[in-house]
Design a protein around this motif. Structure first.
Motif: not given
Length: 333
Positions: A19, A23, A26, A28, A31, A35-36, A39-40
């Motif tokens: 995953t 990310y 890119k 997505f 996703m 979740t994004k 991770i960020e």
């Protein structure tokens, strides 16, 4: 300090490594926003930096190209570089720019360095003196494109101006304005394509108009000697009334001489330059220029190279792509 890995990011964000990989690439599509966001935040908190080398080895691509220009001082070179960089940016590719100074040894070192860094391809304004190296890359099917010059015996695609037509446009305009004693000055760089073709265009246009070619009106000189050469030319018993400057650096040296000697343009000397310069429109008087579409040439070179790298079909592929010059008339002739 311990290197932060993708696995660390995945654990911190409570997601799988795949995953995190999706990310970073890119992807997505499936996703969720939450979740994004996790991770960020994990990437920021841990200070994670992707391992570009590892990724390039896995993907067999560094998403980087090399650009080797002959002389970065030419306005043409800077415009071409900008166009290439713009095109590469749109395709998520990076560029490494090198300046060879028209030195074959320096050019060879840069080619070897770029290939050692595993760039995916090279755009080259060639010196012409590394034929074996060019042909070796061709045999290996390494993606490479020439700009501004062709090299006899090397079948690498080249993007360049119709140089004969460019010189012809300038000379014909001078003739149409009533000038018959027309000189030409270029800076000497061995037998590179633009210099030779522009001299041919100058001579052919004079002949087509029944005007004799005078060798004393033709000078190919180092940039530092151009002012001396112009002084010699204008000291002849029958000096030229007009000058065609073979490129932008030559034009600048001619204008320096004109200012030093308080000559009036075009009353004392009419001038036309090949290659656009940023100050042509607001110089006094405005400079008549034969411009080449540098951005279009750079775009085409980058597009062609990226197609080769990504193994996409190249429409109407050919060995030489010629671009049309444009005469921009102002007050200098």
């Amino acid at each position: 300090m311990k290197t932060v890995t993708m696995a660390d990011v995945a654990q911190h964000a409570n997601v799988s490594k795949s995953t995190v990989s999706q990310y970073l690439n890119k992807r997505f599509d499936y996703m969720g926003e939450e979740t994004k966001k996790r991770i960020e935040e994990a990437i920021k908190e841990l200070g994670y930096r992707p391992n570009i080398l590892a990724r390039s080895l896995k993907q067999k691509s560094t998403t980087t190209i090399g650009v080797i220009v002959a002389n970065i001082l030419h306005s043409f070179s800077t415009q071409v570089i900008r166009a290439i960089e713009d095109m590469c940016h749109e395709s998520d590719f990076h560029t490494i720019v090198c300046n060879a100074d028209d030195d074959p040894i320096k050019e060879k070192k840069y080619i070897e360095m770029l290939r050692a860094k595993q760039v995916d391809g090279i755009i080259l304004l060639p010196t012409g003196d590394n034929k074996d190296l060019y042909n070796d890359m061709l045999k290996e099917k390494y993606p490479i494109v020439f700009v501004d010059r062709t090299v006899p015996g090397v079948n690498i695609p080249s993007m360049l101006l119709d140089n004969e037509k460019a010189a012809g446009l300038g000379v014909q305009h001078l003739i149409n304005k009533g000038y018959k004693q027309i000189g030409v000055i270029t800076n000497v760089i061995r037998n590179v394509t633009p210099r030779m073709e522009r001299l041919n265009g100058y001579k052919k246009t004079l002949q087509l108009n029944g005007i004799p070619i005078k060798e004393e009106y033709i000078k190919s000189l180092e940039v530092s000697k151009i002012k001396d050469g112009l002084r010699e030319m204008l000291s002849l018993e029958n000096p030229p009334e007009a000058i065609l400057a073979g490129n932008d650096l030559t034009l600048i040296e001619i204008l320096k001489y004109v200012k030093e000697k308080n000559l009036s343009i075009p009353a004392d000397l009419a001038i036309i330059g090949i290659d656009d310069v940023s100050f042509a429109s607001f110089y006094e008087p405005g400079l008549t220029i034969v411009a080449q579409p540098a951005f279009e040439i750079g775009n085409k070179a980058a597009e062609h190279l990226l197609n080769k790298i990504q193994k996409r079909a190249i429409p109407e592929e050919r060995l030489v792509y010629r671009f049309e010059p444009k005469l921009i008339i102002r007050e200098s002739c």
